[in-house]
Motif scaffolding. Structure first.
Motif: not given
Length: 395
Positions: A315-342
């Motif tokens: 919401a502050c305009g900062t993209g995210c790197v998160v593991t699948k254990q705390c995914e944000i649905p739609g994050l990668d599809e909207n090019t708003a960050g990256l979801t990766v394995d642990y």
């Protein structure tokens, strides 16, 4: 509607994470919509402080706080020592007082009592597990398995009139406990967009920790606990730091038993001048940290579903790197960050990619738009209200 919230801790017990903030923000929205909201909770604010008032009103929310006898121990071992005295009796005497109850978080005495007594009182309850029902790791996994056997968590899930899942994964967890598809509704977390409409100017947090605009900053905000995955994030940052001399990592949050170990890892990797450990930040200072970061990173090793801190960063305009254990649905599809394995290599590569010229700016702009369109507390609260109405009408 007359809505009862049942939660282990409540505002302003911010030390206990996003569940406290989420339930409070939801209740504020329900009050604005004309509903009557009552909260049953403990008096715990943090490991040392209690709320002085047993009955309180905040923003139109009526709060009853039941005294917990072991405040310090409850902060460390809630499953053993969080015991709000009088809550069970109150739940046995709530017939005709409420149209629906909202039960938040998992595996606590408040959940056992609510699942046992609310059906007897003809009060339907909707349960938001907030990531707490999935299996843990190590001793936590063993504890949860024993707990579920002793207290029959499956039966509690099946007695719920409704179950709210943040993600498809959390919906699958409910199903593993025997929930029916018609019990489950996917509703995401939400942020109060009013808090993010006008953001602090960039540079204030960087100045505080001695960085310039030319430096690259990775930010972690959350409880400093082993489940949050700092034992992976810090070594992954070490890989980035070897290739990018201007990269730094800021770790912001309450110590929940892992701070000394995190500092030890930092020292062992010779990163003491590149990693900052800071006390929790609130209000505009918290927003300044999000604004000044090039990327927000959160790498929990156990499933906790969506992170409210990650949503706030977006919401502050900062993209995210998160593991699948705390995914944000739609994050990668909207090019708003990256979801990766642990995974050390995947996290390090995602951080490296996120710090590249142009990537951070584009993902940040996408992230802010993404949250405004899909994760505002106003919209999320309305989805809850519709679900509550369906449940209450089916009673």
């Amino acid at each position: 509607m007359r809505i009862l919230q049942i939660v282990p801790r409540y505002a302003p017990a911010w030390a206990f994470g996003g569940g406290v903030r989420m339930t409070f923000e939801l209740a504020r929205q329900w009050v604005k919509s004309g509903h009557q909201v009552t909260v049953y909770t403990s008096d715990q604010l943090d490991s040392r402080q209690r709320c002085a008032k047993s009955d309180d009103v905040i923003d139109g929310i009526h709060i009853r706080r039941f005294r917990n006898p072991h405040n310090f121990l409850a902060a460390r071992f809630a499953f053993l020592f969080l015991y709000p005295m009088g809550l069970a009796r109150a739940l046995q005497a709530c017939a005709d007082q409420f149209d629906v109850a909202h039960l938040a978080e998992a595996r606590g005495r408040h959940t056992h009592w609510a699942a046992r007594f609310l059906p007897q009182q003809n009060v339907p309850f909707v349960w938001s597990g907030y990531g707490g029902l999935a299996d843990g790791e190590g001793m936590r996994r063993i504890y949860r398995q024993v707990h579920d056997c002793v207290f029959d968590t499956a039966s509690m899930v099946q007695r719920a009139s409704g179950l709210i899942a943040q993600t498809a994964h959390e919906a699958s967890v409910y199903s593993q406990f025997g929930a029916r598809p018609d019990q489950i509704r996917e509703i995401p977390l939400g942020v109060n967009w009013n808090d993010f409409e006008s953001l602090p100017l960039r540079g204030q947090f960087r100045h505080k920790i001695g960085l310039t605009d030319k430096d690259k900053l990775i930010l972690f905000v959350g409880r400093v606990h082993w489940t949050k995955g700092l034992q992976l994030l810090i070594p992954a940052f070490a890989d980035v730091a070897r290739r990018m001399p201007q990269a730094h990592l800021a770790i912001v949050g309450w110590d929940h038993g892992f701070l000394n170990r995190a500092k030890q890892i930092t020292t062992e990797l010779r990163l003491s001048d590149r990693v900052f450990f800071l006390e929790p930040l609130f209000g505009s200072e918290r927003l300044s940290a999000y604004v000044d970061a090039d990327v927000f990173a959160l790498t929990p090793c156990v499933y906790e579903e969506t992170s409210l801190s990650a949503l706030e960063a977006c919401a502050c305009g900062t993209g995210c790197v998160v593991t699948k254990q705390c995914e944000i649905p739609g994050l990668d599809e909207n090019t708003a960050g990256l979801t990766v394995d642990y995974n050390l290599e995947q996290v390090a590569n995602a951080l490296w990619q996120s710090l590249q010229q142009g990537f951070a700016e584009q993902s940040g702009a996408n992230a802010r738009r993404f949250v405004q369109e899909r994760f505002t507390i106003t919209a999320v609260a309305k989805e809850h209200e519709r679900f509550f109405a369906d449940v209450a009408n089916a009673k």
